[in-house]
Design a protein around this motif. Structure first.
Motif, PDB file in Angstrom:
ATOM      1  N   UNK A 194       9.858 -49.199  41.424  1.00  0.00           N
ATOM      2  CA  UNK A 194      10.067 -47.819  41.860  1.00  0.00           C
ATOM      3  C   UNK A 194      10.763 -47.004  40.771  1.00  0.00           C
ATOM      4  N   UNK A 195      10.374 -45.753  40.657  1.00  0.00           N
ATOM      5  CA  UNK A 195      10.972 -44.910  39.623  1.00  0.00           C
ATOM      6  C   UNK A 195      12.353 -44.440  40.053  1.00  0.00           C
ATOM      7  N   UNK A 196      13.174 -44.123  39.074  1.00  0.00           N
ATOM      8  CA  UNK A 196      14.513 -43.601  39.345  1.00  0.00           C
ATOM      9  C   UNK A 196      14.469 -42.087  39.230  1.00  0.00           C
ATOM     10  N   UNK A 197      14.932 -41.418  40.261  1.00  0.00           N
ATOM     11  CA  UNK A 197      14.867 -39.964  40.339  1.00  0.00           C
ATOM     12  C   UNK A 197      16.236 -39.386  40.027  1.00  0.00           C
ATOM     13  N   UNK A 198      16.314 -38.526  39.016  1.00  0.00           N
ATOM     14  CA  UNK A 198      17.568 -37.851  38.682  1.00  0.00           C
ATOM     15  C   UNK A 198      17.848 -36.770  39.717  1.00  0.00           C
ATOM     16  N   UNK A 199      19.101 -36.673  40.122  1.00  0.00           N
ATOM     17  CA  UNK A 199      19.503 -35.675  41.110  1.00  0.00           C
ATOM     18  C   UNK A 199      20.139 -34.481  40.404  1.00  0.00           C
ATOM     19  N   UNK A 208      29.575 -35.533  35.393  1.00  0.00           N
ATOM     20  CA  UNK A 208      28.416 -35.557  34.506  1.00  0.00           C
ATOM     21  C   UNK A 208      27.132 -35.500  35.329  1.00  0.00           C
ATOM     22  N   UNK A 209      26.037 -35.092  34.676  1.00  0.00           N
ATOM     23  CA  UNK A 209      24.740 -35.014  35.353  1.00  0.00           C
ATOM     24  C   UNK A 209      24.083 -36.390  35.337  1.00  0.00           C
ATOM     25  N   UNK A 210      24.714 -37.343  36.023  1.00  0.00           N
ATOM     26  CA  UNK A 210      24.282 -38.749  35.950  1.00  0.00           C
ATOM     27  C   UNK A 210      23.993 -39.353  37.330  1.00  0.00           C
ATOM     28  N   UNK A 211      23.840 -38.516  38.346  1.00  0.00           N
ATOM     29  CA  UNK A 211      23.484 -39.018  39.658  1.00  0.00           C
ATOM     30  C   UNK A 211      21.981 -39.281  39.729  1.00  0.00           C
ATOM     31  N   UNK A 216      12.824 -44.556  47.312  1.00  0.00           N
ATOM     32  CA  UNK A 216      12.712 -45.377  48.505  1.00  0.00           C
ATOM     33  C   UNK A 216      14.028 -45.939  48.996  1.00  0.00           C
ATOM     34  N   UNK A 217      15.093 -45.825  48.208  1.00  0.00           N
ATOM     35  CA  UNK A 217      16.394 -46.358  48.624  1.00  0.00           C
ATOM     36  C   UNK A 217      17.252 -45.252  49.215  1.00  0.00           C
ATOM     37  N   UNK A 218      18.076 -45.611  50.181  1.00  0.00           N
ATOM     38  CA  UNK A 218      18.981 -44.663  50.818  1.00  0.00           C
ATOM     39  C   UNK A 218      20.333 -44.677  50.111  1.00  0.00           C
ATOM     40  N   UNK A 219      20.287 -44.446  48.800  1.00  0.00           N
ATOM     41  CA  UNK A 219      21.518 -44.511  48.019  1.00  0.00           C
ATOM     42  C   UNK A 219      21.372 -43.629  46.784  1.00  0.00           C
ATOM     43  N   UNK A 220      22.397 -42.822  46.527  1.00  0.00           N
ATOM     44  CA  UNK A 220      22.504 -42.054  45.288  1.00  0.00           C
ATOM     45  C   UNK A 220      23.718 -42.596  44.556  1.00  0.00           C
ATOM     46  N   UNK A 221      23.555 -42.892  43.272  1.00  0.00           N
ATOM     47  CA  UNK A 221      24.665 -43.489  42.530  1.00  0.00           C
ATOM     48  C   UNK A 221      24.788 -42.858  41.156  1.00  0.00           C
TER      49      UNK A 221
END
Length: 260
Positions: A194-199, A208-211, A216-221
């Protein structure tokens, strides 16, 4: 909540800090031995003992935290589809991947490594079903055929009993870690990670702009490894928490524009 450490992704930073500290401590001990053995005239400043790790360990509930147990469930649910993609990506007629070739082995490679993966996964899942059935005093599993139908049946049964397995002292960690391993292995082989989506919002801790969010995951980190170095680790929040922050930010901006 228990005092058991969750074996999932939430404790990646504490594990990394613990390993780094263990290596630094071994180096310090060797330096101290040399320092003690040296003569007074050759002895320099005493080596400084490395500081203890500061990241906070996340506890399980009872063995996995809620976020990582959800990740295990999602990975188990997805195994059937991932294996289908694996079979389509490597039906035995193409060349083997680098991981599937062992140049030092005199044995010829399998003509169908994807089907080998399917057989291995089905056996692995059956072993866990057998172990959990035995722990509950239940009868052995019925015969479910071979290959893909057997995988679908095994995944369905294990999903139905996942809460019990992840709460079992002898099975929780091994099964959960194994499911995440298999999911990653199949996703890598089928090139379907799955791709990682920048928030858009900045991290509320390191600013920082690092979220980011894994699709598909219910998590923002926060992806900044130094985020929260003295506060228990990088920011991790649910999608609902992130959306709430986003809504607050939008409303604050609107209020500011109206005021100006």
């Amino acid at each position: 909540m228990s005092d058991r450490v969750c074996p999932g992704k939430c404790n990646a930073r504490p594990r990394r800090e613990h390993d780094d500290h263990a290596r630094a401590l071994a180096t310090w001990q060797a330096e101290m031995a040399d320092w003690i053995a040296s003569s007074d005239e050759d002895r320099g400043p005493e080596p400084v003992r490395p500081a203890e790790p500061t990241s906070r360990w996340m506890a399980g509930a009872p063995y996995w935290c809620l976020s990582d147990s959800s990740a295990v469930r999602s990975a188990l649910t997805d195994l059937d589809e991932q294996m289908t993609l694996r079979l389509l990506a490597g039906d035995g007629h193409g060349s083997l991947s680098l991981a599937e070739r062992v140049s030092s082995s005199p044995e010829p490679g399998s003509p169908s490594p994807a089907h080998d993966d399917l057989d291995e996964l089905v056996r692995w899942l059956r072993e866990w079903e057998r172990a959990y059935r035995e722990s509950q005093g239940w009868p052995t599993a019925p015969h479910r055929g071979e290959a893909a139908p057997a995988l679908t049946s095994a995944v369905g049964w294990l999903l139905a009993h996942l809460d019990g397995i992840l709460a079992h002292p002898d099975h929780a960690e091994g099964f959960g870690v194994g499911i995440l391993y298999w999911h990653n292995r199949l996703a890598a082989a089928a090139k379907t990670r799955p791709r990682r989506i920048s928030k858009q919002l900045r991290c509320p801790q390191c600013h920082l702009a690092t979220l980011s969010q894994v699709e598909g995951e219910d998590r923002v980190e926060c992806r900044n490894r130094d985020c929260g170095a003295n506060r228990g680790g990088p920011v991790v929040m649910t999608i609902d928490e992130y959306e709430g922050r986003a809504h607050e930010t939008i409303e604050a901006a609107r209020t500011h524009r109206r005021a100006s």
